[in-house]
Scaffold this motif. Structure first.
Motif: not given
Length: 217
Positions: A101, A103-108, A179-180, A183
């Motif tokens: 998962v 650890r950066t905030r969503s979208g970051r 970010r992609q 992920e």
């Protein structure tokens, strides 16, 4: 090419070894001078102080755990512009160990955080998916290194460094795609720790449809 490496871990040492074999001049620095000396001796590079590592470098690799980014970049003078105009390779995975998962905030993306800490640097996300051993051991099939960045010149330089260690560069897009890519690393790490081969979860999709005959209406 003069390559500065910020970090002394396994990936830093592996890429330093590969680039030294390709004829590049490698400087290595870290928060521990002793570990920098060990990494330099193992790879054929030379250990230097952090500010000196980046001062005359044509490209820089940032190879530390994501928690250490906020320490090593300021120590190298990045917030003051020491990396301005230089390709800065970011292979960081800011993921929860064993789970994947982010650890950066969503979208970051962590690559965007790196860019903020190193104003003017041309950040390129690359080398974040394969283990370090991939860059020191011969492989029958070249690894495709997915990468992204905003500066065409930096992408070209990093692409040449990918080829120098036996990889094939594949540019996904600008840094807004980082970010992609990160992920994907989380996806791979999560499956691997769950005992699943990540390659078995990826369908074999043709890279081109140029030879397919279009259907007539």
């Amino acid at each position: 090419m003069r390559i500065g490496i910020l970090g002394t871990g396994t990936l830093a040492t592996a890429l330093a070894t590969g680039w030294t074999r390709a004829g590049h001049d490698i400087s290595i620095g870290g928060r521990s001078p002793e570990r920098a000396e060990i990494a330099a001796k193992a790879s054929g590079g030379r250990a230097r102080r952090l500010p000196d590592v980046v001062a005359d470098a044509d490209a820089v690799l940032l190879s530390v755990q994501w928690e250490g980014i906020a320490d090593i970049l300021p120590a190298a003078g990045a917030p003051a512009g020491s990396l301005a105009g230089k390709p800065l390779i970011d292979p960081t995975n800011a993921v929860e160990h064993g789970i994947g998962v982010l650890r950066t905030r969503s979208g970051r993306a962590i690559a965007q955080h790196v860019a903020e800490l190193a104003p003017g640097a041309h950040v390129v996300k690359a080398f974040h998916l394969f283990p370090s051993t991939r860059w020191t051991a011969p492989a029958s099939t070249p690894a495709t290194v997915a990468m992204c960045g905003d500066d065409p010149g930096a992408l070209e330089i990093v692409g040449s460094l990918v080829r120098d260690v036996g990889g094939v560069p594949a540019v996904l897009g600008g840094l807004d795609r980082a970010r992609q890519l990160e992920e994907v690393a989380g996806f791979v790490i999560g499956l691997a720790f769950a005992g699943v081969d990540p390659q078995s979860a990826i369908p074999a999709v043709p890279s081109s449809r140029a030879d397919e005959t279009p259907q007539q209406p």
